[in-house]
Design an enzyme around this catalytic site. Structure first.
Site, PDB file in Angstrom:
ATOM      1  CB  SER A 112      -0.862  -0.009   1.270  1.00 21.62           C
ATOM      2  OG  SER A 112      -1.475   1.243   1.496  1.00 21.62           O
ATOM      3  CE1 TYR A 125      -4.021  -2.042   4.844  1.00 23.05           C
ATOM      4  CE2 TYR A 125      -3.032   0.111   4.427  1.00 23.05           C
ATOM      5  CZ  TYR A 125      -3.598  -1.065   3.955  1.00 23.05           C
ATOM      6  OH  TYR A 125      -3.736  -1.259   2.604  1.00 23.05           O
TER       7      TYR A 125
END
Length: 186
Positions: A112, A125
Site C-alpha cells: 500500500s 495497517y
C-alpha cells in the site's frame, strides 16, 4: 491464464467467479491465509487441476485503523496474521514448488502507499504494509538471478471492500472467541 482465486469467505468467491464467463479456466479455493495447515492442500488442489503454479498474488488483507495506543493484542494478531503471516505462508508453501519446476514464475504482493508513508490512525495497517514491502524487496534481491520475479504493488486510496471485509472478519473472530470463552460459574 488459468486462475485460482482464494478467499476465506465463500460469498466473496462466488462474487469473484461471477466476473468470469462460463467455461473459463478459473477455480475457487476456500483458504484462510493464516491457516498454515490448509495452504499445502489448497496448492495441491490447484496443481491437480492446472499443473505448475507460475504466479502467486499475495493480496489478502485487512485494514484495521484507529489509534495504536488503543489497539488490543487481538487487533495486532489479526492485522499481522493476515497482512504479514499470510504472505509468509504463501511464500513458504509456494516458493519451493516454483523453484522445483524451474519455469518462469512471478510473485506479486500487495502492500500500500501506507507501506512507505505513515498515515495517521493507520499505524497497525502501515506497520504490516511496511513489513511486506521490505520482505518483497529483499526477496527480489535474493531471487534476481533466478527465473522467479518478485514485485510489490503499492496502491493508493482506491474504493474496495477492505473496510467491510475487515469488519466481517473481526466480527467472526470475536464470535469465535466468545464461543470459546469459558462460561461463568452458576
Amino acid at each position: 491464464m488459468n486462475v485460482a482465486i482464494a478467499d476465506i469467505r465463500e460469498q466473496a468467491l462466488a462474487e469473484a467467479l461471477a466476473y468470469f464467463e462460463p467455461g473459463q479456466p478459473v477455480m475457487p479455493v476456500q483458504l484462510d491465509v493464516t491457516d498454515r495447515a490448509r495452504w499445502p492442500a489448497a496448492v495441491a488442489e490447484v496443481q491437480a487441476r492446472f499443473g505448475n503454479i507460475h504466479v502467486l498474488c499475495n493480496n489478502a488483507g485487512v485494514g484495521i485503523v484507529g489509534p495504536m495506543s488503543e489497539a488490543t493484542y487481538q487487533d495486532w494478531d489479526l492485522n499481522l496474521g493476515v497482512n504479514v503471516d499470510g504472505v509468509v505462508n504463501g511464500l513458504v508453501t509456494l516458493l519451493p514448488h516454483m523453484k522445483a519446476h524451474g519455469e518462469e514464475a512471478h510473485i506479486v504482493t500487495t502492500s500500500s502507499t501506507g507501506g512507505f508513508s505513515a498515515v495517521g490512525s493507520a499505524g497497525l495497517y502501515c506497520t504490516s504494509k511496511f513489513a511486506v514491502a521490505g520482505m518483497m524487496e529483499c526477496l527480489a534481491t535474493e531471487l534476481q538471478d533466478t527465473p522467479i520475479g518478485v514485485s510489490v504493488f503499492f496502491p493508493g486510496p482506491v474504493e474496495t471492500n477492505l473496510s467491510a471485509t475487515t469488519a466481517e472478519i473481526r466480527a467472526r473472530q470475536a464470535s469465535a472467541a466468545g464461543a470459546a470463552a469459558p462460561s461463568a460459574p452458576p
